[in-house]
Design an enzyme around this catalytic site. Structure first.
Site, PDB file in Angstrom:
ATOM      1  N   HIS A  98       0.830  -1.139   0.122  1.00 50.60           N
ATOM      2  CA  HIS A  98      -0.160  -0.025   0.110  1.00 50.60           C
ATOM      3  C   HIS A  98       0.956   1.125  -0.202  1.00 50.60           C
ATOM      4  O   HIS A  98       2.018   1.147   0.353  1.00 50.60           O
ATOM      5  CB  HIS A  98      -1.021   0.171   1.148  1.00 50.60           C
ATOM      6  CG  HIS A  98      -1.949   1.171   1.122  1.00 50.60           C
ATOM      7  ND1 HIS A  98      -1.726   2.407   1.509  1.00 50.60           N
ATOM      8  CD2 HIS A  98      -3.239   0.843   0.983  1.00 50.60           C
ATOM      9  CE1 HIS A  98      -2.949   3.137   1.374  1.00 50.60           C
ATOM     10  NE2 HIS A  98      -3.732   2.178   0.910  1.00 50.60           N
ATOM     11  N   GLU A 170      -3.366   2.448  -7.333  1.00 48.62           N
ATOM     12  CA  GLU A 170      -3.972   3.403  -6.614  1.00 48.62           C
ATOM     13  C   GLU A 170      -3.102   4.631  -6.839  1.00 48.62           C
ATOM     14  O   GLU A 170      -2.073   4.501  -6.137  1.00 48.62           O
ATOM     15  CB  GLU A 170      -3.862   2.916  -4.962  1.00 48.62           C
ATOM     16  CG  GLU A 170      -4.615   1.742  -4.752  1.00 48.62           C
ATOM     17  CD  GLU A 170      -4.902   1.779  -3.319  1.00 48.62           C
ATOM     18  OE1 GLU A 170      -6.333   2.054  -3.001  1.00 48.62           O
ATOM     19  OE2 GLU A 170      -4.336   1.682  -2.344  1.00 48.62           O
ATOM     20  N   GLY A 176      -7.295   9.228  -0.235  1.00 45.45           N
ATOM     21  CA  GLY A 176      -7.578  10.089   0.979  1.00 45.45           C
ATOM     22  C   GLY A 176      -7.657  11.655   0.574  1.00 45.45           C
ATOM     23  O   GLY A 176      -7.726  12.648   1.511  1.00 45.45           O
TER      24      GLY A 176
HETATM   25  C1  PEP Z   1      -6.547   3.248   0.157  1.00 43.33           C
HETATM   26  O1  PEP Z   1      -6.276   3.601   1.221  1.00 43.33           O
HETATM   27  O2  PEP Z   1      -6.475   2.189  -0.288  1.00 43.33           O
HETATM   28  C2  PEP Z   1      -7.793   4.225  -0.648  1.00 43.33           C
HETATM   29  C3  PEP Z   1      -8.129   4.210  -1.444  1.00 43.33           C
HETATM   30  O3  PEP Z   1      -8.150   5.269   0.400  1.00 43.33           O
HETATM   31  P1  PEP Z   1      -9.196   6.332  -0.008  1.00 43.33           P
HETATM   32  O4  PEP Z   1     -10.386   5.541  -0.514  1.00 43.33           O
HETATM   33  O5  PEP Z   1      -9.655   7.108   1.209  1.00 43.33           O
HETATM   34  O6  PEP Z   1      -8.930   7.214  -1.043  1.00 43.33           O
END
Ligand code: PEP
Length: 261
Positions: A98, A170, A176
Site C-alpha cells: 500500500h 491506486e 484520501g
Molecule cells: C486506500 O487507502 O487504499 C484508499 C483508496 O483510500 P481512500 O479511498 O480513502 O482514498
C-alpha cells in the site's frame, strides 16, 4: 478484451475501529451482502479487530484480509505479523505494498516481492498495490513508475502464483484526498497495467487478472468508474468506514456490471 467480472469490493479500514465498532460495521456489511450477491466483498480491519470480524463473517460471503504481513513466517521480529498468523486469524487476503507503507514505512519493490511470496506460502491472496505520485504523473513518468513497480514486485512470480494475486492501481494523489482519477484516466492506466501483464503472463491469464482501482472511491463515482472495461472492482479507504457508503459503492458497481457485461 478483458471479460467483465463480478465487482470485487475491498474495504481498507487502516488504523480505525475498536473491536466493538468493527463488529458493528462488519455486521451491517454481512447483512447487506446477502442482497448483493453479484459483488465479492473483502473487509480489511486492523489486526486487533480480526477476531471479531472473523466471527461476524462466519457463514457469509464476506471475506477477510490483513493490512500487511512480514516476509518471515515466525521469529524474533517484534511488532510484525506473519502469513501463518493471518491465515490462522481467518484471512484469505492481505494487502501488500500500500502506498502508505511505501511512503511512510520504507516499503520497496524488493520487500513487496518478499511479502507476496510469504503471503502465497500461507495460501493468502495478496492484494498488491501500485501507483504513481502527483509529481511522477505530472512529469510524465506514470508508465515508467508502474512498469518498475510491477517488474520489481512480480519478479520471478510464475503464472500459477500470478493467478492468485489481485492488483490494485491506486494513484497516490487520489488516496484520501477526495481527488479521484477520472474514469478515462483510471481506464487508460488500468489498460496499460493489463497490457504489461499480458506481455509477462499471456492473454488469457492477464484478462482473468483482477485489477482494482483505489483512490477516493465513493458512491457518487463508483458507477462511472466501474463502467470502464479494465476496472474489476475497488479498494476503498475512507468510504469503507461507513457501512452505508461501502454498500452503496457495491450497489453502484453492480448496476454498471449489469449494464456493461
Ligand atoms: C486506500 O487507502 O487504499 C484508499 C483508496 O483510500 P481512500 O479511498 O480513502 O482514498
Amino acid at each position: 478484451m478483458a471479460p467483465r467480472k463480478k465487482p470485487f469490493i475491498a474495504g481498507n479500514w487502516k488504523m480505525h475501529t475498536t473491536r466493538a465498532e468493527a463488529r458493528a460495521l462488519v455486521g451491517e456489511i454481512v447483512r447487506a451482502s446477502r442482497a448483493l450477491a453479484e459483488a465479492e466483498f473483502v473487509v480489511i480491519p486492523p489486526y486487533t479487530a480480526l477476531a471479531e470480524a472473523a466471527e461476524t463473517i462466519a457463514g457469509s460471503p464476506v471475506a477477510l484480509g490483513g493490512q500487511n504481513l512480514f516476509w518471515e513466517d515466525k521469529g524474533a521480529y517484534t511488532g510484525e505479523i506473519s502469513g501463518p498468523m493471518l491465515a490462522d486469524a481467518g484471512c484469505d487476503f492481505v494487502l501488500v505494498g500500500h502506498s502508505e507503507r511505501r511512503q511512510d514505512f520504507g516499503e520497496t519493490d524488493e520487500t513487496v516481492k518478499k511479502r507476496i511470496a510469504a503471503a502465497l506460502r500461507s495460501r493468502l491472496r495478496p492484494i498488491v498495490c501500485i501507483g504513481e505520485t502527483l509529481a511522477e504523473r505530472e512529469s510524465g513518468r506514470t508508465w515508467d513508475i508502474l512498469g518498475t513497480q510491477m517488474a520489481g514486485g512480480l519478479d520471478g512470480l510464475d503464472e500459477a502464483s500470478f493467478r492468485r494475486i489481485v492488483l490494485a492501481y491506486e494513484p497516490v494523489w487520489a488516496i484520501g484526498t477526495g481527488r479521484t482519477a477520472t474514469p478515462a484516466q483510471a481506464e487508460e492506466t488500468q489498460a496499460f497495467i493489463r497490457r504489461q501483464l499480458e506481455d509477462k503472463y499471456g492473454k488469457e491469464a492477464s484478462s482473468c487478472a483482477i485489477i482494482l482501482y483505489g483512490g477516493s472511491v465513493k458512491p457518487a463515482n463508483a458507477y462511472a468508474l466501474f463502467r470502464e472495461r479494465n476496472i474489476d472492482g475497488f479498494l476503498v479507504g475512507g468510504a469503507s468506514l461507513e457501512a452505508a457508503s461501502f454498500i452503496e459503492i457495491a450497489a453502484e458497481a453492480i448496476k454498471a456490471f449489469k449494464e456493461v457485461k
